[in-house]
Each structure stands twice: as C-alpha cells, then as structure tokens.
Scaffold this motif. Structure first.
Motif, PDB file in Angstrom:
ATOM      1  N   THR A  53      35.636  39.087  15.268  1.00 29.92           N
ATOM      2  CA  THR A  53      34.659  38.698  14.255  1.00 29.92           C
ATOM      3  C   THR A  53      33.299  38.447  14.896  1.00 29.92           C
ATOM      4  N   VAL A 162      33.976  39.211   8.999  1.00 33.84           N
ATOM      5  CA  VAL A 162      35.019  38.225   8.691  1.00 33.84           C
ATOM      6  C   VAL A 162      36.344  38.889   8.314  1.00 33.84           C
ATOM      7  N   GLY A 165      37.939  40.516  11.427  1.00 32.48           N
ATOM      8  CA  GLY A 165      38.585  39.554  12.324  1.00 32.48           C
ATOM      9  C   GLY A 165      39.893  39.031  11.756  1.00 32.48           C
TER      10      GLY A 165
END
Length: 177
Positions: A53, A162, A165
């Motif tokens: 991320t 986001v 990740g």
C-alpha cells in the motif's frame, strides 16, 4: 527505443528497484522470528500488505508502483506497458528484491535470521496444489490491481493503493499456511 533514452523511463525503473528493495526488506523483516514460538501469519500478511500500500501510494505516480513481477507481466500482457519498460521493471524488481534481502541479511543477527522469511509448502500440500493456490492468489491480486486502477472506476484513484494492499494481505492470510 526512444523510450530508453528518456529520463522518465530511468526514473521509473529506479522507482521499481527502490520499491522492490523496500518491499522485500519490510515484508521479510516482519516475517522473522524475533521471539520464540510460531511466526505471526497475521503480522506478516499485514506487513506485506501495508508495504505494498505504502509503495504503490509513494511510487505509483513515477512507475505505477508495480513492485511485483506478476503485476508487470499482467500489464505487459494487457498491452498497458511496453516491452522495454516491462523488461526494465522486471530486472529492477529482481535486483531490488535481492538487494532488500541482502540488506536484511546484513542487519539481522544470525540467530534471528533463520530462513530469512523463506516459506515452503506444508508437508500435506503437493507441488501441484501449491502451484494452483499460488496462481489463484496471484490472479486475485492482479484482478484487484486492474480494477483499482481502471479509468472507468468511479472511486477515488488516489485511494487505489488501499485495496491493492488489502488484496495482497488477504492472499498472504490464505496462502501462507
């Protein structure tokens, strides 16, 4: 071949090298056993997911933040990346991962080092089964990356790092054991 002469190309290759170095260092470093007992699968999955991320967010504007050869190959196969750029990224990623593992090896005490985060198949899992699981988890990860960076996506492109990740962490939670 004009691409090879551009400073943007070499900046992107350098970003992939640096990203891969940090990814290996942080992910593998979190996988080491600093205390007695079994390794923390959750901690390792979170470390790899958070590293991915962070690196996608930090380097995405320079190189796309691939950091992973599977992502680079997927972008090449989807005609989203030129062959010279893909080859540059792949070489930089392999060298970056080796450098990250080397740095980790150098800064980690011998007794803690162990296998340096190297995993192996569970005794009850055969090579064919392990390969299928790895292919499915890689497909899930690649699908998430493509969906997160799709121009038609109504979400916020700045937040694409986001779900990428989280996807990687999910794959680790499922596949590590």
């Amino acid at each position: 071949m004009r691409e090879l002469r551009s400073s943007a190309f070499w900046r992107a290759v350098l970003a992939e090298f640096l990203g891969s170095l940090l990814y290996a260092l942080l992910g593998l470093g979190a996988s080491l056993r600093w205390a007695p007992g079994p390794p923390s699968v959750v901690g390792s999955a979170l470390a790899f997911g958070l590293a991915q991320t962070t690196l996608v967010q930090a380097l995405g504007h320079v190189s796309g933040g691939h950091v992973n050869p599977a992502i680079t190959l997927a972008f090449l196969m989807a005609s989203q990346l030129s062959l010279p750029r893909a080859l540059g990224y792949l070489l930089a990623q392999v060298l970056g991962m080796l450098a990250g593992a080397g740095v980790l090896y150098g800064v980690t005490p011998g007794p803690v080092r162990g296998t340096l985060g190297l995993t192996a198949l569970h005794p009850g899992v055969g090579p064919g089964q392990g390969t299928v699981v790895e292919l499915l988890l890689t497909a899930q990860f690649v699908l998430c990356v493509f969906a997160s960076f799709d121009d038609r996506h109504d979400g916020r492109p700045a937040m694409a790092a986001v779900p990428v990740g989280f996807s990687l962490a999910l794959g680790h939670l499922f596949g590590v054991r």
